[in-house]
Design an enzyme around this catalytic site. Sequence first.
Site, PDB file in Angstrom:
ATOM      1  N   ARG A  97       0.253 -10.917  -0.851  1.00  0.00           N
ATOM      2  CA  ARG A  97       0.932 -11.098  -2.335  1.00  0.00           C
ATOM      3  C   ARG A  97       2.361 -11.303  -1.880  1.00  0.00           C
ATOM      4  NH1 ARG A  97       1.340  -6.489  -7.251  1.00  0.00           N
ATOM      5  NH2 ARG A  97       3.191  -7.608  -8.295  1.00  0.00           N
ATOM      6  N   ASN A 151      -7.390  -9.933 -10.151  1.00  0.00           N
ATOM      7  CA  ASN A 151      -6.512 -11.059 -10.532  1.00  0.00           C
ATOM      8  C   ASN A 151      -6.775 -12.155  -9.561  1.00  0.00           C
ATOM      9  OD1 ASN A 151      -5.080 -10.690 -13.040  1.00  0.00           O
ATOM     10  ND2 ASN A 151      -4.035  -9.181 -11.901  1.00  0.00           N
ATOM     11  N   CYS A 173      -8.255  -7.831 -19.000  1.00  0.00           N
ATOM     12  CA  CYS A 173      -6.752  -7.263 -18.473  1.00  0.00           C
ATOM     13  C   CYS A 173      -6.271  -6.210 -19.285  1.00  0.00           C
ATOM     14  CB  CYS A 173      -5.936  -8.587 -18.718  1.00  0.00           C
ATOM     15  SG  CYS A 173      -4.120  -8.279 -18.613  1.00  0.00           S
ATOM     16  N   ASP A 174      -5.391  -5.406 -18.479  1.00  0.00           N
ATOM     17  CA  ASP A 174      -4.896  -4.218 -19.220  1.00  0.00           C
ATOM     18  C   ASP A 174      -3.547  -4.526 -19.936  1.00  0.00           C
ATOM     19  OD1 ASP A 174      -3.094  -4.527 -16.852  1.00  0.00           O
ATOM     20  OD2 ASP A 174      -3.527  -2.430 -16.260  1.00  0.00           O
ATOM     21  N   HIS A 204      -2.599 -13.427 -19.582  1.00  0.00           N
ATOM     22  CA  HIS A 204      -1.280 -13.458 -19.286  1.00  0.00           C
ATOM     23  C   HIS A 204      -0.374 -14.598 -19.883  1.00  0.00           C
ATOM     24  CE1 HIS A 204      -1.532 -10.721 -15.310  1.00  0.00           C
ATOM     25  NE2 HIS A 204      -2.269 -10.259 -16.619  1.00  0.00           N
ATOM     26  N   TYR A 270       4.338 -11.836 -20.024  1.00  0.00           N
ATOM     27  CA  TYR A 270       3.928 -12.519 -18.929  1.00  0.00           C
ATOM     28  C   TYR A 270       4.662 -14.043 -19.231  1.00  0.00           C
ATOM     29  CZ  TYR A 270       1.589  -9.557 -15.564  1.00  0.00           C
ATOM     30  OH  TYR A 270       1.459  -8.585 -14.643  1.00  0.00           O
ATOM     31  N   ARG A 290       8.402  -7.646  -5.663  1.00  0.00           N
ATOM     32  CA  ARG A 290       7.525  -6.867  -6.391  1.00  0.00           C
ATOM     33  C   ARG A 290       6.558  -5.992  -5.438  1.00  0.00           C
ATOM     34  NH1 ARG A 290       7.019  -2.537  -9.361  1.00  0.00           N
ATOM     35  NH2 ARG A 290       4.798  -2.264  -9.882  1.00  0.00           N
TER      36      ARG A 290
HETATM   37  P1  NAD Z   1      -5.055  -2.942  -3.352  1.00  0.00           P
HETATM   38  O1  NAD Z   1      -4.666  -3.988  -2.369  1.00  0.00           O
HETATM   39  O2  NAD Z   1      -4.183  -1.758  -3.285  1.00  0.00           O
HETATM   40  O3  NAD Z   1      -6.479  -2.976  -3.483  1.00  0.00           O
HETATM   41  C1  NAD Z   1      -7.455  -4.104  -3.359  1.00  0.00           C
HETATM   42  C2  NAD Z   1      -8.644  -3.536  -2.480  1.00  0.00           C
HETATM   43  O4  NAD Z   1      -9.572  -4.624  -2.661  1.00  0.00           O
HETATM   44  C3  NAD Z   1      -8.340  -3.509  -0.795  1.00  0.00           C
HETATM   45  O5  NAD Z   1      -8.620  -2.124  -0.476  1.00  0.00           O
HETATM   46  C4  NAD Z   1      -8.909  -4.540  -0.182  1.00  0.00           C
HETATM   47  O6  NAD Z   1      -9.167  -4.147   1.079  1.00  0.00           O
HETATM   48  C5  NAD Z   1      -9.985  -4.635  -1.012  1.00  0.00           C
HETATM   49  N1  NAD Z   1     -10.713  -6.200  -0.849  1.00  0.00           N
HETATM   50  C6  NAD Z   1      -9.836  -7.214  -0.868  1.00  0.00           C
HETATM   51  N2  NAD Z   1     -10.890  -8.157  -0.580  1.00  0.00           N
HETATM   52  C7  NAD Z   1     -12.298  -7.777  -0.611  1.00  0.00           C
HETATM   53  C8  NAD Z   1     -13.584  -8.179  -0.842  1.00  0.00           C
HETATM   54  N3  NAD Z   1     -13.721  -9.502  -0.571  1.00  0.00           N
HETATM   55  N4  NAD Z   1     -14.700  -7.468  -0.942  1.00  0.00           N
HETATM   56  C9  NAD Z   1     -14.250  -5.949  -1.075  1.00  0.00           C
HETATM   57  N5  NAD Z   1     -13.001  -5.601  -0.944  1.00  0.00           N
HETATM   58  C10 NAD Z   1     -12.024  -6.117  -1.052  1.00  0.00           C
HETATM   59  O7  NAD Z   1      -4.662  -3.801  -4.749  1.00  0.00           O
HETATM   60  P2  NAD Z   1      -4.191  -3.090  -6.256  1.00  0.00           P
HETATM   61  O8  NAD Z   1      -2.870  -3.194  -6.322  1.00  0.00           O
HETATM   62  O9  NAD Z   1      -4.796  -1.781  -6.231  1.00  0.00           O
HETATM   63  O10 NAD Z   1      -4.875  -4.034  -7.116  1.00  0.00           O
HETATM   64  C11 NAD Z   1      -6.392  -4.479  -7.164  1.00  0.00           C
HETATM   65  C12 NAD Z   1      -6.653  -5.544  -8.081  1.00  0.00           C
HETATM   66  O11 NAD Z   1      -6.590  -5.405  -9.457  1.00  0.00           O
HETATM   67  C13 NAD Z   1      -5.659  -6.635  -7.934  1.00  0.00           C
HETATM   68  O12 NAD Z   1      -6.502  -7.875  -8.134  1.00  0.00           O
HETATM   69  C14 NAD Z   1      -4.677  -6.600  -8.978  1.00  0.00           C
HETATM   70  O13 NAD Z   1      -3.922  -7.926  -9.174  1.00  0.00           O
HETATM   71  C15 NAD Z   1      -5.878  -6.387  -9.973  1.00  0.00           C
HETATM   72  N6  NAD Z   1      -5.344  -5.744 -11.444  1.00  0.00           N
HETATM   73  C16 NAD Z   1      -5.778  -6.283 -12.281  1.00  0.00           C
HETATM   74  C17 NAD Z   1      -5.253  -5.628 -13.609  1.00  0.00           C
HETATM   75  C18 NAD Z   1      -5.653  -6.734 -14.818  1.00  0.00           C
HETATM   76  O14 NAD Z   1      -4.779  -6.439 -15.854  1.00  0.00           O
HETATM   77  N7  NAD Z   1      -6.450  -7.309 -14.736  1.00  0.00           N
HETATM   78  C19 NAD Z   1      -4.422  -4.666 -13.820  1.00  0.00           C
HETATM   79  C20 NAD Z   1      -4.232  -3.774 -12.368  1.00  0.00           C
HETATM   80  C21 NAD Z   1      -4.652  -4.470 -11.356  1.00  0.00           C
HETATM   81  C1  G6P Z   2      -0.401  -5.670 -15.251  1.00  0.00           C
HETATM   82  C2  G6P Z   2      -1.148  -6.818 -15.572  1.00  0.00           C
HETATM   83  C3  G6P Z   2      -1.967  -6.925 -14.132  1.00  0.00           C
HETATM   84  C4  G6P Z   2      -1.066  -6.977 -12.999  1.00  0.00           C
HETATM   85  C5  G6P Z   2      -0.431  -5.890 -12.936  1.00  0.00           C
HETATM   86  C6  G6P Z   2       0.856  -5.845 -11.936  1.00  0.00           C
HETATM   87  O1  G6P Z   2      -1.093  -4.569 -15.421  1.00  0.00           O
HETATM   88  O2  G6P Z   2      -2.106  -6.751 -16.367  1.00  0.00           O
HETATM   89  O3  G6P Z   2      -2.743  -8.058 -14.226  1.00  0.00           O
HETATM   90  O4  G6P Z   2      -2.047  -7.037 -11.663  1.00  0.00           O
HETATM   91  O5  G6P Z   2       0.364  -5.858 -14.006  1.00  0.00           O
HETATM   92  O6  G6P Z   2       1.402  -4.787 -11.529  1.00  0.00           O
HETATM   93  P1  G6P Z   2       2.219  -4.191 -10.049  1.00  0.00           P
HETATM   94  O7  G6P Z   2       2.489  -3.047 -10.442  1.00  0.00           O
HETATM   95  O8  G6P Z   2       0.954  -4.305  -8.950  1.00  0.00           O
HETATM   96  O9  G6P Z   2       3.257  -5.319 -10.071  1.00  0.00           O
HETATM   97 MN    MN Z   3      -3.498  -8.356 -16.286  1.00  0.00          MN
END
Ligand code: NAD
Ligand code: G6P
Ligand code: MN
Length: 447
Positions: A97, A151, A173-174, A204, A270, A290
């Site tokens: 990232r 994501n 998405c949240d 987004h 976004y 970030r």
């Molecule tokens: P993080 O890096 O703390 O956790 C992600 C985990 O996924 C890690 O432990 C990693 O080892 C694991 N991982 C990676 N590739 C993998 C695979 N192929 N199989 C199994 N596990 C795997 O990340 P985070 O900040 O906690 O965020 C997690 C995800 O959630 C990110 O993609 C983030 O963008 C997403 N997210 C989405 C929303 C949304 O609105 N849709 C909101 C918040 C976070």
């Molecule tokens: C929001 C979005 C997520 C994104 C997150 C990033 O929740 O909906 O898609 O992953 O923000 O937050 P961060 O705290 O990791 O920058």
């Molecule tokens: Mn999102």
Amino acid sequence: MTKKLKPQSIVIAGGGSTYTPEIILMLLDNTDTLPIRKLKIYDNNEERQKIVADAVEIILKEKAPNIEYLATTDPEEAFSDVDFVMAHIRVGLYEMREQDEKIPLKYGVIGQETCGPGGIAYGMRSIGGVLELVDYMEQYSPDAWMLNYSNPAAIVAEATRRLRPNAKILNICDMPIGLESRMAKILGLNSRKDMDVRYYGLNHFGWWTDVRDKEGNDLMPKLKEYISQNGYSLEALGTDPKENDPSWMYTFRKAKDVYELDPNTLPNTYLKYYFFPDEAAQHSNPNYTRANEVIDGREKRVFGECMRITDMKTAKDTNFHIGDHASYIVDLTRAIAYNTHERMLLIVPNNGSIVNFEPTAMVEIPCIVGSNGPEPLTQGEIPRFQKGLMEQQVAVEKLVVEAWIEKSYQKLWQAFAASKIVPNAAVAKEILDDMIEANKEYWPELK
Ligand code: NAD
Ligand code: G6P
Ligand code: MN
């Protein structure tokens, strides 16, 4: 008479995520409406997952000893006998990232997790990871549903639409939920669930067109008045949660300027990256983005608390708190498990819901969700401003997926060049070439 609810078996994929403890606590807090028989966490990084897994084991022992628990890195163990897969993986971790954010900044272009060149690079990594999870689910629990919030959701959703069209996967998405919670506070309502909304866009990349209370009263005028002054910042109400990082506080305030562009609608935060990319780049520190803020903030806080729980061998005094932040995951699970027909925003094939927009686009719109999945609600025709922007952005997302499938350098360059965030094709190429180098381990080799 209340019907007895069938207990569910759930696996969380990306068990080592910083969001896992909160989701588990939130699930445990809702077992009266969503009973759980089995809870598993799965990750492909044993060391990272263990930090979370050991704390979760203690939490479960104390709060819900009857739930069978397993932390594993073995796909067969993880995906067998499950009803739901909750997926939030980050392929390449925060380390990548950081690259997504810092490489574009070298060229004065904003680097962002899901938008512009950073989002494209992350998409090229995520597609394979999410498809792998879908395949495990279909192999070991063919009747299960995957709720995916990995994501970049827009690109991942397009990839699964193209490559696994029959998979039972819902992308969510949240951000709208978070912003609707803010709207509820602005309006003095108890909860976002006191409102009904109309919204359309890409992930987004969307707009609210209508917000009403349960009596049908139009709440848009009051929201517009507030947002035209404050954006979604709650500082004026004195209620913005203190744990918000400065970069997010800035984003909430900046929505004021995004709103001005189209005062008929309320924007997703976004959109600021598309309308004010130069300002976003100028505001960034190329040496501390970030990703660094998250590593030093959320990751330290969550993992520190996990380690403390593990050391103390108890979670009785834990400072993990159950916000309503992740409650949509429970709502979505219940909707499918018990056919509740909840109205929720999901990322689904357009298929005519936005009448004057590409039918095959993955759009974010309200849906009624039941046991057979989502039924999207028609949003009618959209104005030229939004349509034009969405056409350009959906082209980017589709080109990324085509580039991944065809291993095409040309199409990926087109995707970078078509992004509203990238100033020209020459810069697009420079960023792309740097990103190919940085993503060698993760992207398909491009021809
Ligand atoms: P993080 O890096 O703390 O956790 C992600 C985990 O996924 C890690 O432990 C990693 O080892 C694991 N991982 C990676 N590739 C993998 C695979 N192929 N199989 C199994 N596990 C795997 O990340 P985070 O900040 O906690 O965020 C997690 C995800 O959630 C990110 O993609 C983030 O963008 C997403 N997210 C989405 C929303 C949304 O609105 N849709 C909101 C918040 C976070
Ligand atoms: C929001 C979005 C997520 C994104 C997150 C990033 O929740 O909906 O898609 O992953 O923000 O937050 P961060 O705290 O990791 O920058
Ligand atoms: Mn999102």
